[in-house]
Design a protein around this motif. Structure first.
Motif, PDB file in Angstrom:
ATOM      1  N   LEU A  32      17.333  -3.141  49.454  1.00 32.72           N
ATOM      2  CA  LEU A  32      17.490  -4.729  49.840  1.00 32.72           C
ATOM      3  C   LEU A  32      19.037  -4.883  49.718  1.00 32.72           C
ATOM      4  O   LEU A  32      19.725  -4.823  48.706  1.00 32.72           O
ATOM      5  N   TYR A  33      19.733  -5.033  50.909  1.00 34.79           N
ATOM      6  CA  TYR A  33      21.153  -5.259  50.946  1.00 34.79           C
ATOM      7  C   TYR A  33      21.425  -6.870  50.721  1.00 34.79           C
ATOM      8  O   TYR A  33      20.802  -7.574  51.449  1.00 34.79           O
ATOM      9  N   HIS A  44      22.461  -6.548  58.536  1.00 34.03           N
ATOM     10  CA  HIS A  44      21.952  -6.943  59.818  1.00 34.03           C
ATOM     11  C   HIS A  44      20.600  -6.495  60.092  1.00 34.03           C
ATOM     12  O   HIS A  44      19.946  -6.891  61.114  1.00 34.03           O
ATOM     13  N   ALA A  45      20.143  -5.264  59.706  1.00 34.84           N
ATOM     14  CA  ALA A  45      19.101  -4.468  59.980  1.00 34.84           C
ATOM     15  C   ALA A  45      17.920  -5.048  59.322  1.00 34.84           C
ATOM     16  O   ALA A  45      17.019  -4.405  59.508  1.00 34.84           O
ATOM     17  N   TRP A 370      27.050   0.298  65.706  1.00 33.35           N
ATOM     18  CA  TRP A 370      26.311  -0.501  64.593  1.00 33.35           C
ATOM     19  C   TRP A 370      26.631  -1.809  64.604  1.00 33.35           C
ATOM     20  O   TRP A 370      26.174  -2.535  64.082  1.00 33.35           O
ATOM     21  N   GLU A 371      27.903  -2.151  65.258  1.00 36.64           N
ATOM     22  CA  GLU A 371      28.301  -3.522  64.963  1.00 36.64           C
ATOM     23  C   GLU A 371      27.499  -4.217  66.193  1.00 36.64           C
ATOM     24  O   GLU A 371      27.750  -5.714  66.036  1.00 36.64           O
ATOM     25  N   TYR A 376      25.157  -9.516  67.221  1.00 37.89           N
ATOM     26  CA  TYR A 376      23.876 -10.368  67.759  1.00 37.89           C
ATOM     27  C   TYR A 376      23.423 -11.259  66.734  1.00 37.89           C
ATOM     28  O   TYR A 376      23.140 -12.419  66.976  1.00 37.89           O
ATOM     29  N   MET A 377      23.456 -10.772  65.287  1.00 35.32           N
ATOM     30  CA  MET A 377      23.038 -11.391  64.351  1.00 35.32           C
ATOM     31  C   MET A 377      23.814 -12.617  63.952  1.00 35.32           C
ATOM     32  O   MET A 377      23.492 -13.811  63.943  1.00 35.32           O
ATOM     33  N   GLN A 378      25.131 -12.306  64.122  1.00 29.52           N
ATOM     34  CA  GLN A 378      26.154 -13.607  63.973  1.00 29.52           C
ATOM     35  C   GLN A 378      26.118 -14.534  64.866  1.00 29.52           C
ATOM     36  O   GLN A 378      26.340 -15.647  64.715  1.00 29.52           O
TER      37      GLN A 378
END
Length: 412
Positions: A32-33, A44-45, A370-371, A376-378
């Motif tokens: 869990l990050y 983000h994953a 990976w960014e 896209y999350m941001q």
């Protein structure tokens, strides 16, 4: 049925699995990050339903079944006096606000040694934490249960120097999982029973129907009653307002707050309706350098103890304001904030540092593989998860933040 245990500490995850019915479900264990701020390469994953619980802060463990969070756990070994017992409170609130039961493992007392062992005493838990968790349950109708981290306190409360576990602050740890609470202690076995009961109800009724039944369940009710009894016994008849952190609050007319904020209103600007809609305001005064713990959790607790009367911050009887500085009431000017320990620049600086993690201004060609999903999350969440936890919590719970040299507030 797919069971996943999201964890911050692998050993604690296996401790919970080994001592509950989770051990028969072949759970998957996944890291869990905490946030995009603390782990930009991996956060983000995380699945979206997990991110929703982390919007304020991250618990130590979340258990999900078929992509539905079932419960979360937070564990601490800190001394629980004063504000400290509320240090993790925002994590509990975030879980319960999302309909996910929360378990809190916290010492009834822990040994604190000073002056090289010349002073050895127990620091006991602030009983107001029980009241705060009860308020969360009353608002959201979801369990928020506290279990004591096993300790020598009840046997050696009068003589901490003789406590067998004095080198570990008087706390009892597990034989198989030495970084975890003693799983054979009655407090932990009671918690395991409650966890198994929640899992059983989910298995029989499904997640949604089970949640609506949890506070009616006998095992949950018995623990809730125990917490209420502990609060009554340990508070000794004190009013919540005479206990920390409520002793750091003042209730004022909102007109005084608006008068204070008027110094920052220029060019015909008029403060919006949210603050004006409540006649009175609770001011949480912190005369300290600007920082995080224990103030974010205390702010969240003050909301539930003294302001909240509905599911969201919009449903408050009183405005909730965090004031950094020397608070002084003035007969003509309302109230004043003085001192130099904290300035609005401290907060702005921290926000700017958080924004440096925002990659929305980057060209696509500059993004590593990976960014791209992080970008896209941001796009969806903005900087919600890239800000550090205290910035997120302060902005979520405080209707306004005051400093001797500035102020911020929300209009809606």
């Amino acid at each position: 049925m797919t069971v996943t245990i999201w964890y911050s500490t692998d050993e604690f995850a296996h401790f919970i699995a080994a001592n509950t019915s989770l051990r028969t479900s072949s759970p998957a264990f996944k890291k869990l990050y905490e946030s995009d701020a603390s782990n930009s390469k991996n956060f983000h994953a995380l699945p979206d339903h997990i991110k929703k619980i982390l919007y304020l802060d991250s618990p130590d463990l979340i258990v999900e079944i078929d992509s539905e969070p079932i419960f979360s756990i937070e564990v601490s070994t800190e001394a629980g006096t004063g504000h400290n017992a509320f240090q993790r409170f925002a994590r509990l609130a975030a879980s319960v606000e999302n309909g996910v039961p929360a378990f809190y493992i916290y010492p009834e007392a822990s040994i604190v040694e000073r002056n090289g062992g010349a002073s050895v005493r127990w620091d006991a838990i602030n009983p107001l934490i029980f009241h705060a968790m009860e308020q969360v349950m009353q608002v959201h109708s979801i369990p928020a249960l506290l279990y004591f981290f096993p300790s020598d306190y009840r046997s050696y409360g009068a003589n901490p120097k003789k406590a067998p576990n004095r080198p570990r602050k008087g706390l009892k740890h597990d034989v198989v999982y030495p970084a975890c609470p003693d799983g054979a202690d009655a407090e932990m076995t009671d918690m395991f029973t409650a966890i198994d009961q929640i899992l059983s109800l989910v298995g029989h009724h499904g997640v949604v129907r089970a949640r609506s039944r949890l506070l009616q369940d006998l095992i949950i009710r018995q623990r809730r009653t125990y917490m209420q009894a502990e609060y009554a016994a340990k508070a000794g008849g004190q009013s919540p307002n005479t206990m920390s952190p409520m002793t750091s609050t003042k209730r004022v007319q909102t007109s005084e707050l608006l008068k204070h904020l008027s110094a920052y209103c220029k060019d015909g600007y008029r403060i919006g309706n949210l603050l004006r809609s409540r006649e009175e305001t609770i001011i949480y005064s912190v005369n300290a350098k600007y920082r995080g713990d224990p103030y974010p959790g205390s702010l969240a607790a003050i909301d539930y103890i003294g302001c909240r009367q509905g599911m969201t911050f919009e449903e408050r009887k009183y405005n909730l304001v965090l004031a950094w500085g020397e608070y002084e009431e003035h007969p003509q000017k309302g109230f004043l904030l003085g001192g130099r320990k904290a300035t609005v620049k401290d907060f702005i600086r921290e926000v700017k540092a958080s924004e440096s993690r925002n990659i929305l201004g980057r060209r696509f060609s500059s993004l590593s593989s990976w960014e791209i999903p992080r970008y896209y999350m941001q796009v969806r969440y903005g900087s919600t998860f890239s800000k550090n936890k205290q910035v997120r919590i302060y902005a979520y719970f405080a209707d306004a933040m005051l400093f001797p040299d500035g102020a911020l507030w929300r209009d809606g």
